[in-house]
Structure formats: structure tokens, C-alpha cells
Design an enzyme around this catalytic site. Structure first.
Site: not given
Ligand code: BG6
Length: 486
Positions: A175, A373
Site C-alpha cells: 500500500e 486483503e
């Protein structure tokens, strides 16, 4: 059409959120060891030194460092074929800039990875999940300094060589895409991703832009390195893509939402298209930001294209209107979506959003996608008999997996697998709380680090077992509730 028989099923965890033992085995302190516990209403702080009176959740984690064998057995029992875990840089190089790695750090991950392999679970290794050695922050200025790219590559080469042939899937970063100077400048998440500074200092846009560039460059170089070391390595980067919808169909609002969304994509563009986007450089120039680049960077971008894209997906949000001024603010600066429910932490629950993003990504890059995720952070209730009835979690996950299946079977998106966040309760990254639970496995631990650390199976444990055994065919929580073996 069904999911492929080799579709990967499992979960994702990160070192700083589960390992604990932050000073064991010669591990150096990392930036995440300096992040205090917060809550939804109270932002976490990054202190420059450990302050003994404060609570730092990473120090204990959920004790995965000592309990990994038990946890992996439970993952196996659920039928996992993959586990994404991160290696903590400061376990391998305590300061980050040593020449020779810390044997004890390598030995720990060797035991974990060997245990996974012995149980038929494919390790997917994230090389950087906010785990920057503190020494590099204090002495080098972290990602703002290009020398840190070389140190990161030395670390990558060390672990890629050490686990060569055992680990086939690598993730360069988790991320990094929430770093755009215009979007989340003062957010604690930005500091954690960037691994820099301490929260009382605002990051200037120039620095943030340079950090974003340097991390992107580090990623493409790590991809090239991994391919050179072993052409069979499949190397991806993980992005958190939460779509931002337009407030309404007024063209001004559509354009506004598009541009807000687009801020999250410049790094993935660079990593998939083989050059750092000109639109970003020009945009920075208009803000008087001059990125420090070198001629050789161009070749690095061209040679480091990703093999797959890791998608972290939790929520969607709605962009503020160019016109209205009375909207209800949502957590991420947009407005609340009246058509969606929200989690206790204000995250807009939007199963169809995952299909939307998968399509968007696949059509933009035409690379396989791995769902790295997806999950629901919720407060669970431990019953007196040790059971945990988490229908809300099963329902959330079932609806999202249903949309993943549609993306694959109806929209022809190439998807390598689905990894839930997180298969076991662990420390929340944004708040540092333990009570924001995601797992199929309950960990007896509270927000203040008190508890037995005992592992207990939630109802969703049996549900996910059935999902995996049926390769995603049986998703209905209610059916399984009746037939569950307890
Ligand atoms: C992702 C991160 O953004 O979201 C994880 O990669 C994090 O580290 C997850 O845990 C869920 O967020 P949170 O704040 O609920 O833990």
C-alpha cells in the site's frame, strides 16, 4: 464457470501486527515499534523514542513469534493453500544498513516458511509492510533518501537468495499508494507507509512526492532483481484501492471523483507501464515540486514490470460534491454513501466495489490480480462456553467472495486467489486496537495487552473451511450454521 482448481485460498498477516518479541533474536527497533495504541477517535502517535508510560501494541503483537506453529496448524485445518506474511526488515538487518544479515532473524523466518511448506501452504512474502528500521529513519531520513533504496535492495537480495526455491511469490511493498501529497497528507497512515518522521511534524508536499517516487523506484528495482535471481519468481506489489464514487451524475462531480481516484494509481501505472507517468511529473511541476530523478531511472522503470497486482480492498467512499455543502462527512474525507452500511469504524461496506475495482485494474493493466486483503474489522463477543458467533463476518466475506467469483467467471478477470485479512485477530494498523478483530481465529487479548493469548475458533473458522473445500461454491453462512460440527 467455476474458479480454477489452483485458485489460492488463505489469508494475509503482517509482522508488526502479529509477531511481538520486538527485541528478541537481535531484532532492531522498527518505526512500527514506536507507534502507540489509538482508537477510532484518537489517532495513533509515532514517538521519537520509546516512552515507557505509553502502550506500543507491536511489542507483544499476538505472540506469533512463539506461536506460529499453532497458528499455521489452524490455517492448515481451514484448508489454506497460501499465506501472505511480511518479513520485518529490522529482524534481518537490525539497523537496516549492515552488510551482513542477522542469522537469528533469517532462522526465524526459515522456521516459519518451512512450517508453511510442510503443511502445503504457499508462502507469499511481503518485503515491506510499513516495517522500516528506526535507525534508517534517524540517520538517513528513510525513503526521502535515495541511499535507502540501495539498502532496501540489499535486504531484498539477501532474503530472496536465502529463500530461493522455497518462496515463489514476492510482494515488494504494501500500500504505498496512499502517499499522494494532495490526498492524505496528515494522516497517520501516510507516516507509517512512508516510515518517516514522527507524527507531530507535517510532511511537506515536496518530501512526500519524493518519497512516493523513491519507493516506486525501489519497487521496480526489486522486481528486476528478483527476476534476475530466479526467473520463476512471481513478483507483485500490493495496493489499497478503495473506489471513490461520484456524488451524482453532474459532469463536474464525475470528473472530481475520477481525479480523486486517480491519485492512487500513479505508482501502479509506473510499475505496470514501465515508465514514471508524465502526467504526475507535470502535475508536480505546477506545484513547484521538482522530483530528484536520475537518467538511469528510466531503464529501471522499463525493466521492473510487475507479474501480478495485489489488491487490498475493504470499502468504497463517495467524493464530496462541487456544489452541495451540507453532506455528512465520512471517515476518509468524502461523504457517507446512503446506500451502504458502515462498519463500526465507519468503513462503507460495498461488496460490489471489489468487482468494480478488479475489472478496472484488469482492463487498465491486463495483469493477474491477487486479492491480498479483504475483511471486516468488528467487535466480537466471546461467549462463556468459548464460542464466538460472528455471522456478520461470514456475511461480509461471502458477499465479497461472490463478487470476486462474478469478476472471474462473468467479466473474465484473471485472479490468482483470495487472501482474507486477517485469518487470525491481530493488532489493527490504523488504530492499534486489538478489539478491531478480523480473524477466523479469536486471540484472547484486549486493547491493553492483557489476556492469555489463547487461540479459539470462531464460527467463521468452520465457514471458511467449507468455502475453501468447495473452492468458493458454498458461501451461505446460514447453511453452514445449521451443519457446523460443534
Ligand atoms: C490495510 C493494511 O490497509 O488494512 C493492513 O495493509 C491493515 O496492515 C488493514 O491491518 C486493515 O486496517 P486496520 O486499520 O483495520 O487494521
Amino acid at each position: 464457470m467455476e474458479l480454477a482448481s489452483d485458485f489460492l485460498w488463505g489469508g494475509s498477516i503482517a509482522a508488526h501486527q502479529c509477531e511481538g518479541s520486538w527485541q528478541v533474536g537481535n531484532k532492531g527497533p522498527g518505526i512500527m515499534d514506536l507507534v502507540t495504541k489509538g482508537s477510532r477517535d484518537c489517532e495513533r502517535q509515532i514517538t521519537s523514542e520509546i516512552q515507557p508510560e505509553l502502550n506500543y501494541p507491536s511489542h507483544e503483537g499476538i505472540d506469533f513469534y512463539n506461536q506460529y506453529e499453532t497458528d499455521i496448524q489452524l490455517f492448515k485445518e481451514m484448508g489454506f493453500t497460501a499465506l501472505r506474511l511480511s518479513i520485518d526488515w529490522a529482524r534481518i538487518f537490525p539497523n537496516g544498513d549492515e552488510e551482513v544479515p542477522n542469522r537469528k532473524g533469517l532462522a526465524f523466518y526459515e522456521k516459519v516458511i518451512d512450517t508453511l511448506l510442510a503443511n502445503g501452504i504457499e508462502p507469499i512474502v511481503t518485503l515491506y509492510h510499513f516495517e522500516m528500521p528506526k535507525y534508517l529513519v534517524d540517520h538517513y531520513g528513510a525513503w526521502g533518501n535515495r541511499r535507502v533504496i540501495d539498502l532496501y535492495l540489499h535486504y531484498c537480495e539477501t532474503v530472496m537468495r536465502f529463500f530461493n526455491g522455497k518462496v515463489h511469490y514476492w510482494v515488494t511493498f504494501n500500500e504505498m499508494n496512499h502517499l499522494d501529497p494532495k490526498s492524505e497528507q496528515s494522516d497517520i497512515f501516510t507516516y507509517m507507509i512512508a516510515g518517516v518522521k514522527y507524527s507531530d511534524m507535517a510532511l511537506p508536499v515536496q518530501e512526500l512526492a519524493q518519497i512516493g517516487y523513491n519507493m516506486t523506484l525501489a519497487s521496480v528495482k526489486a522486481v528486476a532483481l528478483g527476476h534476475e535471481l530466479n526467473p520463476k519468481n512471481r513478483i507483485g506489489c500490493v495496493f489499497g484501492f478503495n473506489p471513490i464514487y461520484a456524488y451524482d451524475c453532474r459532469p463536474e462531480n464525475i470528473l472530481k471523483a475520477f481525479l480523486e481516484n486517480d491519485r492512487d494509481y500513479y505508482q501502479s501505472d509506473a510499475m505496470c507501464f514501465g515508465n514514471f507517468p508524465k502526467y504526475k511529473i507535470k502535475e508536480y511541476e505546477t506545484w513547484n515540486i521538482q522530483l530528484k530523478r536520475e537518467i538511469a531511472d528510466e531503464a529501471a522503470f522499463a525493466n521492473g514490470k510487475l507479474d501480478f497486482i495485489g489488491l487490498n480492498y475493504y470499502l468504497s467512499s463517495v467524493s464530496k460534491s462541487e456544489f452541495e455543502r451540507k453532506e455528512t462527512e465520512s471517515l476518509f474525507g468524502g461523504v457517507q454513501n446512503p446506500y451502504l452500511e458502515q462498519s463500526k469504524w465507519g468503513w462503507g461496506i460495498d461488496p460490489m466495489g471489489i468487482r468494480y475495482v478488479m475489472n478496472y485494474l484488469y482492463r487498465r493493466y491486463q495483469l493477474p490480480i491477487l486479492i491480498t486483503e479483504n475483511g471486516l474489522g468488528a467487535v466480537d463477543c466471546l461467549e462463556a462456553d468459548g464460542s464466538i458467533h460472528d455471522e456478520y463476518r461470514m456475511s461480509y466475506l461471502a458477499k465479497h467472495i461472490e463478487q470476486v467469483k462474478k469478476a472471474v467467471t462473468e467479466d473474465y478477470v484473471e485472479c490468482l486467489g483470495y487472501l482474507s485479512w486477517a485469518p487470525i485477530d491481530l493488532i489493527s494498523a490504523s488504530t492499534g486496537e486489538m478489539s478491531k478483530r478480523y480473524g477466523f481465529i479469536y486471540v484472547d487479548l484486549d486493547d491493553w495487552g492483557k489476556g492469555s493469548f489463547k487461540r479459539l475458533k470462531k464460527d467463521s473458522f468452520y465457514w471458511y473451511q467449507r468455502v475453501i473445500a468447495s473452492n468458493g461454491e458454498i458461501l451461505d453462512p446460514l447453511v453452514k450454521k445449521v451443519t457446523l460440527p460443534y
